[in-house]
Design an enzyme around this catalytic site. Structure first.
Site, short mmCIF file in Angstrom:
data_model
loop_
_atom_site.label_atom_id
_atom_site.label_comp_id
_atom_site.label_asym_id
_atom_site.label_seq_id
_atom_site.Cartn_x
_atom_site.Cartn_y
_atom_site.Cartn_z
N ASP A 197 1.14 -1.51 0.00
CA ASP A 197 0.03 -0.32 0.21
C ASP A 197 0.69 1.12 -0.51
O ASP A 197 2.15 1.43 1.07
CB ASP A 197 -1.08 0.14 1.33
CG ASP A 197 -1.53 -0.87 1.86
OD1 ASP A 197 -1.14 -2.27 1.41
OD2 ASP A 197 -2.67 -0.64 2.48
N ASP A 218 -0.99 -3.00 -4.28
CA ASP A 218 -1.96 -3.10 -3.32
C ASP A 218 -2.08 -1.90 -3.26
O ASP A 218 -2.19 -0.80 -4.51
CB ASP A 218 -0.73 -3.17 -1.75
CG ASP A 218 -2.36 -4.55 -0.80
OD1 ASP A 218 -3.45 -3.34 -0.88
OD2 ASP A 218 -2.57 -5.66 -0.57
N ASP A 219 -2.97 -1.21 -2.04
CA ASP A 219 -3.90 -0.04 -2.44
C ASP A 219 -3.30 0.97 -2.83
O ASP A 219 -1.82 1.17 -2.05
CB ASP A 219 -4.82 0.44 -0.79
CG ASP A 219 -5.59 -0.69 -1.25
OD1 ASP A 219 -6.34 -0.98 -1.46
OD2 ASP A 219 -5.77 -1.25 0.45
N HIS A 240 -4.38 -2.02 -6.22
CA HIS A 240 -5.07 -2.10 -5.74
C HIS A 240 -6.36 -0.77 -5.73
O HIS A 240 -7.60 -1.15 -5.64
CB HIS A 240 -5.50 -3.06 -4.87
CG HIS A 240 -4.91 -4.16 -4.46
ND1 HIS A 240 -4.94 -4.95 -3.64
CD2 HIS A 240 -3.92 -4.90 -5.23
CE1 HIS A 240 -4.31 -6.29 -3.52
NE2 HIS A 240 -3.59 -6.30 -5.30
N ARG A 273 -13.09 2.40 -4.50
CA ARG A 273 -13.22 1.35 -3.79
C ARG A 273 -13.93 1.44 -3.09
O ARG A 273 -12.76 2.12 -1.80
CB ARG A 273 -12.36 -0.01 -3.87
CG ARG A 273 -12.58 -0.57 -2.96
CD ARG A 273 -11.67 -2.12 -3.20
NE ARG A 273 -10.78 -1.56 -3.18
CZ ARG A 273 -9.91 -3.14 -2.80
NH1 ARG A 273 -10.45 -4.24 -2.62
NH2 ARG A 273 -8.75 -2.97 -2.76
N LYS A 275 -14.83 -0.36 1.11
CA LYS A 275 -14.96 -1.81 1.50
C LYS A 275 -15.05 -1.46 3.44
O LYS A 275 -14.58 -0.34 4.05
CB LYS A 275 -13.96 -2.16 1.47
CG LYS A 275 -13.29 -2.82 0.38
CD LYS A 275 -12.37 -3.44 1.12
CE LYS A 275 -10.37 -2.74 0.90
NZ LYS A 275 -9.48 -3.32 0.81
#
Ligand SMILES: *[C@@H]1O[C@H](CO)[C@@H](O)[C@H](O)[C@H]1NC(C)=O
Ligand SMILES: *[C@@H]1O[C@H](CO)[C@@H](O)[C@H](O)[C@H]1NC(C)=O
Ligand SMILES: *[C@@H]1O[C@H](CO)[C@@H](O)[C@H](O)[C@H]1NC(C)=O
Ligand SMILES: *[C@@H]1O[C@H](CO)[C@@H](O)[C@H](O)[C@H]1NC(C)=O
Length: 379
Positions: A197, A218-219, A240, A273, A275
């Site tokens: 990330d 990753d993010d 991501h 996104r 979550k």
């Protein structure tokens, strides 16, 4: 008076490469500029830097398994990275952080052009991220800073998570680069970077990240909690995407007033996104993505999931972390044919005030599993 290094306290010795504006006796005033470099600079820095108002880290080699700690600097201190700061691999494992600049205010932290913080990630990457047999160090801890600026910092080959922003108020990060391109190996084959990330943000307010270039796995940004957070003029590639969450189940579970704008998300698993964690409580409110271009997204162009982290794969979403206010404006681009354009999985009554305009995401599949799509949005 310009003085030479020989007049300085012995412990600073050759660490003082820059000229010293003034001294009184043997006591260096807080206006001092101090340079720490090479293989000796780390020990000298640890012996004392409290009198330094300007700290230059020049081609510093940090010993393996150690943190370059610049915590509790005097308010107003400038830290300049010049040349290559090296954080070597250690086979005994290290949780990090490799670098910590925490608990102060009015700092300016900058990287000179062509400076780089090199994390030796390629020696750690095994496709397993934080789950691998050897503990991998997180990179840069930025905790409890106020009214500060981080500009022009470049990080090369981060082992795992890169910048943790926590407990900060009024922090601006400009022209940041994360180059983890070399970590794009196939993690299923036990190669490559994972959990890398770029920005993990928690319990912080008035944060601006402007002009970041992120190549990772990753993010690009993950916001677990915080308010008034803006990411703009950024490029996110290989990772991501730009994420809220996962939210819920921590000590701080509110994310409010977030703007992602004028940015590109390329070759990433997801675009936009949100979550929220299954069976937890919290609040996500007033989230905007504006003028965001998606390119070659592999999983979900846009996704909202309120069942995140549930142990059972087909768990129903829960409504303890409502999403109130999710605006998409001019969010366009393509998902690869193996991916899904839009996926929405909302709990009972917990997705509200969705306002989507000029949303055009295509190329991927249309989901047949969307649940409780609120008015203003579609699937
Ligand atoms: C935020 O921090 C910057 C940099 O120190 C400072 O110039 C500015 O005044 C701060 N803003 C507020 C509202 O305190
Ligand atoms: C919503 O967030 C934006 C930043 O994206 C901010 O400018 C605006 O004031 C917020 N709205 C409310 C009602 O707080
Ligand atoms: C939409 O966003 C793109 C960037 O993805 C930008 O170039 C374009 O100017 C935006 N259009 C409008 C109408 O703001
Ligand atoms: C997206 O994929 C296409 C087809 O593989 C490729 O030609 C294009 O360069 C990719 N776009 C980006 C931004 O990498």
């Amino acid at each position: 008076m310009k003085i030479t290094a020989s007049l300085l306290p012995a412990f600073l010795g050759s660490a003082m490469a820059a000229s010293i504006p003034s001294t009184s006796g043997n006591h260096i005033k807080a206006s001092s500029s101090c340079t720490f470099s090479g293989s000796t600079g780390f020990d000298l820095l640890n012996k004392g830097h409290s009198s330094c108002q300007e700290i230059v880290i020049s081609d510093l080699q940090v010993p393996a398994g150690k943190t370059l700690s610049l915590d509790k600097l005097n308010p107003g201190t400038t830290v300049t990275f010049s040349g290559k700061t090296t954080f070597p691999y250690t086979s005994s494992g290290f949780a990090g952080p490799l670098l910590s600049i925490s608990s102060s205010s009015k700092l300016t932290i900058r990287g000179l052009s062509s400076s780089v913080l090199y994390g030796s990630g390629e020696k750690y990457w095994d496709g397993l991220g934080q789950k691998g047999p050897i503990k991998k160090p997180k990179f840069f801890q930025v905790h409890n800073l106020e009214d500060s600026v981080i500009e022009g910092v470049t990080i090369l080959n981060a082992p795992v998570q890169v910048m943790s922003i926590n407990g900060c108020k009024n922090l601006t990060v400009t022209s940041f680069t994360l180059d983890n391109k070399a970590g794009d190996g196939d993690w299923k084959a036990g190669k490559g970077g994972r959990n890398t990330d770029a920005f993990d943000i928690g319990s912080s307010s008035n944060i601006v990240i402007d002009g970041a270039k992120v190549y990772n796995q990753d993010d690009c940004v993950a916001i677990n909690s915080g308010t008034d957070i803006t990411f703009r003029n950024g490029l996110c590639s290989g990772g991501h995407g730009l994420s809220i969450g996962s939210v819920g189940g921590r000590s701080d579970n509110t994310v409010k007033n977030v703007l992602f704008e004028n940015s590109v998300i390329a070759n990433s698993e997801n675009g936009a996104r949100i979550k929220t964690n299954y069976g937890t409580t919290g609040l996500v409110s007033n989230i905007t993505y504006r003028n965001v271009k998606l390119q070659n997204i592999t999983k979900y162009g846009i996704m909202v999931d309120q069942s995140y982290g549930s142990s059972s794969k087909n768990a129903s979403p829960t409504n303890g972390v409502p999403i109130t206010g999710f605006t998409l404006s001019n969010v366009t681009g393509n998902v690869l044919s193996s991916g899904t354009n839009i996926f929405i999985n909302c709990g009972d009554g917990s997705c509200k005030q969705f306002e989507w305009n000029q949303v055009d995401v295509k190329g991927g599949k249309k989901s047949s599993k969307c649940l409780r799509v609120p008015s203003g949005a579609w699937c």
